[in-house]
Scaffold this active site. Structure first.
Site, PDB file in Angstrom:
ATOM      1  N   GLU A  92       2.522  32.724  -3.021  1.00  0.00           N
ATOM      2  CA  GLU A  92       3.516  33.153  -2.024  1.00  0.00           C
ATOM      3  C   GLU A  92       3.039  32.657  -0.668  1.00  0.00           C
ATOM      4  OE1 GLU A  92       6.261  34.101  -0.184  1.00  0.00           O
ATOM      5  OE2 GLU A  92       6.823  35.251  -1.950  1.00  0.00           O
ATOM      6  N   ASP A 142      14.795  31.414  -3.232  1.00  0.00           N
ATOM      7  CA  ASP A 142      15.755  31.258  -2.126  1.00  0.00           C
ATOM      8  C   ASP A 142      16.887  30.327  -2.568  1.00  0.00           C
ATOM      9  OD1 ASP A 142      14.304  32.643   0.163  1.00  0.00           O
ATOM     10  OD2 ASP A 142      12.765  31.257  -0.563  1.00  0.00           O
ATOM     11  N   LYS A 146      23.882  26.617   1.654  1.00  0.00           N
ATOM     12  CA  LYS A 146      24.633  25.554   2.350  1.00  0.00           C
ATOM     13  C   LYS A 146      24.329  24.194   1.708  1.00  0.00           C
ATOM     14  CE  LYS A 146      24.853  27.812   6.786  1.00  0.00           C
ATOM     15  NZ  LYS A 146      23.955  28.216   7.853  1.00  0.00           N
ATOM     16  N   THR A 209      13.186  43.413  -9.149  1.00  0.00           N
ATOM     17  CA  THR A 209      12.499  43.041  -7.907  1.00  0.00           C
ATOM     18  C   THR A 209      13.289  43.557  -6.708  1.00  0.00           C
ATOM     19  OG1 THR A 209      13.630  40.969  -7.373  1.00  0.00           O
ATOM     20  CG2 THR A 209      11.897  40.845  -9.049  1.00  0.00           C
TER      21      THR A 209
HETATM   22  C1  LIG Z   1      14.362  35.333  -2.040  1.00  0.00           C
HETATM   23  S1  LIG Z   1      12.665  35.726  -2.023  1.00  0.00           S
HETATM   24  C2  LIG Z   1      12.424  36.558  -3.581  1.00  0.00           C
HETATM   25  C3  LIG Z   1      11.148  37.338  -3.628  1.00  0.00           C
HETATM   26  C4  LIG Z   1      10.871  38.076  -4.951  1.00  0.00           C
HETATM   27  N1  LIG Z   1      10.727  37.158  -6.065  1.00  0.00           N
HETATM   28  C5  LIG Z   1      11.949  39.078  -5.229  1.00  0.00           C
HETATM   29  O1  LIG Z   1      12.748  38.825  -6.155  1.00  0.00           O
HETATM   30  O2  LIG Z   1      12.002  40.111  -4.546  1.00  0.00           O
HETATM   31  C6  LIG Z   1      11.908  34.158  -2.313  1.00  0.00           C
HETATM   32  C7  LIG Z   1      10.423  34.162  -2.011  1.00  0.00           C
HETATM   33  O3  LIG Z   1       9.865  32.920  -2.402  1.00  0.00           O
HETATM   34  C8  LIG Z   1       8.905  32.518  -1.459  1.00  0.00           C
HETATM   35  N2  LIG Z   1       8.802  31.057  -1.563  1.00  0.00           N
HETATM   36  C9  LIG Z   1       9.805  30.155  -1.443  1.00  0.00           C
HETATM   37  N3  LIG Z   1       9.360  28.918  -1.630  1.00  0.00           N
HETATM   38  C10 LIG Z   1       8.036  29.014  -1.889  1.00  0.00           C
HETATM   39  C11 LIG Z   1       7.021  28.060  -2.161  1.00  0.00           C
HETATM   40  N4  LIG Z   1       7.289  26.756  -2.208  1.00  0.00           N
HETATM   41  N5  LIG Z   1       5.762  28.501  -2.357  1.00  0.00           N
HETATM   42  C12 LIG Z   1       5.483  29.833  -2.315  1.00  0.00           C
HETATM   43  N6  LIG Z   1       6.416  30.793  -2.068  1.00  0.00           N
HETATM   44  C13 LIG Z   1       7.667  30.376  -1.856  1.00  0.00           C
HETATM   45  C14 LIG Z   1       9.443  33.017  -0.132  1.00  0.00           C
HETATM   46  O4  LIG Z   1       8.405  33.180   0.828  1.00  0.00           O
HETATM   47  C15 LIG Z   1      10.076  34.342  -0.538  1.00  0.00           C
HETATM   48  O5  LIG Z   1       9.187  35.421  -0.389  1.00  0.00           O
END
Ligand SMILES: C[S@@+](CC[C@H](N)C(=O)[O-])C[C@H]1O[C@@H](n2cnc3c(N)ncnc32)[C@H](O)[C@@H]1O
Length: 235
Positions: A92, A142, A146, A209
């Site tokens: 993360e 994420d 867009k 989650t």
């Molecule tokens: C939409 S959140 C979902 C968090 C968690 N999985 C949940 O369902 O509550 C997406 C998470 O992925 C992390 N993230 C996105 N791209 C990443 C990457 N390349 N390496 C590490 N973390 C990443 C972001 O920091 C964020 O905390």
């Protein structure tokens, strides 16, 4: 035809990697900050561009599960507690989330959980050996809704090819999202990867989650798949 990007070598000199995240400042609590300072030496691993040795890290030989983007780490810590026969590696970039997860690891006394604070694409590409993972979990990545941001989505053909190579034969790629257009995109990308040619298995039950609960409050439906890597060598 342009060659596909070489995800293991990283971007060519002079080019910046396209990141799947933006570093949000986010509010960090005193306890999370303390955890980042005091608990990191016990549970944290530094990023390094060479394959880590799970046996050295965990002091044993056990199936390794990696979670990308674990958010606040509630699911990851609960799974590590429920599956003591496996080792877990959470990757993360969001500091408060990592602080929260460290506190959970300490509270639950987990010995089978470690964290890396770095871009998970680079961790997968440079810090893990081929066939080293029993499971790769990606929950609610994420969605980058867009069109001009679609290139920032984590799930792309080169990424899925890399996941296939890092999974051991029979290993599981477990993905969930509540963003229907991203689900369609993931389905199409995985369909193009021969190592995941078999129909997906029923996904194992898991704790919900934080993002999932938020999506549910907004009326989003959860789409989930567990693909199994074929037992033939990944290309
Ligand atoms: C939409 S959140 C979902 C968090 C968690 N999985 C949940 O369902 O509550 C997406 C998470 O992925 C992390 N993230 C996105 N791209 C990443 C990457 N390349 N390496 C590490 N973390 C990443 C972001 O920091 C964020 O905390």
């Amino acid at each position: 035809m342009t060659a596909p990007p070489d995800i293991e070598a990283g971007p060519p000199p002079g080019h910046r990697a396209i990141r799947s995240y933006t570093l949000r400042a986010g509010r960090i609590t005193v306890a999370q900050r303390r955890a980042l300072q005091e608990l990191w030496p016990r549970y944290g691993l530094e990023f390094a561009p060479r394959p880590l040795e799970p046996r050295q890290v965990f002091g044993r030989e056990a199936p390794l599960v990696m979670e990308i983007g674990f958010g606040d780490g509630e699911l990851l810590a609960a799974m590590a507690a429920a599956e003591p026969e496996r080792d877990f590696l959470g990757v993360e970039v969001h500091e408060p989330g990592i602080g929260h997860a460290l506190l959970l690891a300490e509270r639950l006394g987990l010995r089978n959980l470690r964290f890396i604070r770095h871009d998970a694409v680079e961790v997968l590409a440079q810090q893990l050996a081929d066939a080293s993972l029993a499971r790769l979990q990606l929950f609610f990545p994420d969605p980058w809704p867009k069109k001009r941001h679609h290139k920032r989505r984590l799930v792309q053909p080169a990424f899925v090819g890399l996941v296939a190579r890092r999974l051991a034969p029979g290993g599981i790629f477990h993905v969930a999202t509540d963003w229907a257009p991203y689900a369609e995109h993931i389905e199409a990308v995985v369909a193009g990867e021969p190592a995941f040619a078999q129909p997906p298995l029923p996904a194992a039950s898991r704790p919900r989650t934080r993002f999932e609960r938020r999506g549910e409050r907004l009326g989003h439906e959860v789409w989930e798949r567990a693909w199994q890597r074929s037992t033939r060598p990944a290309g």
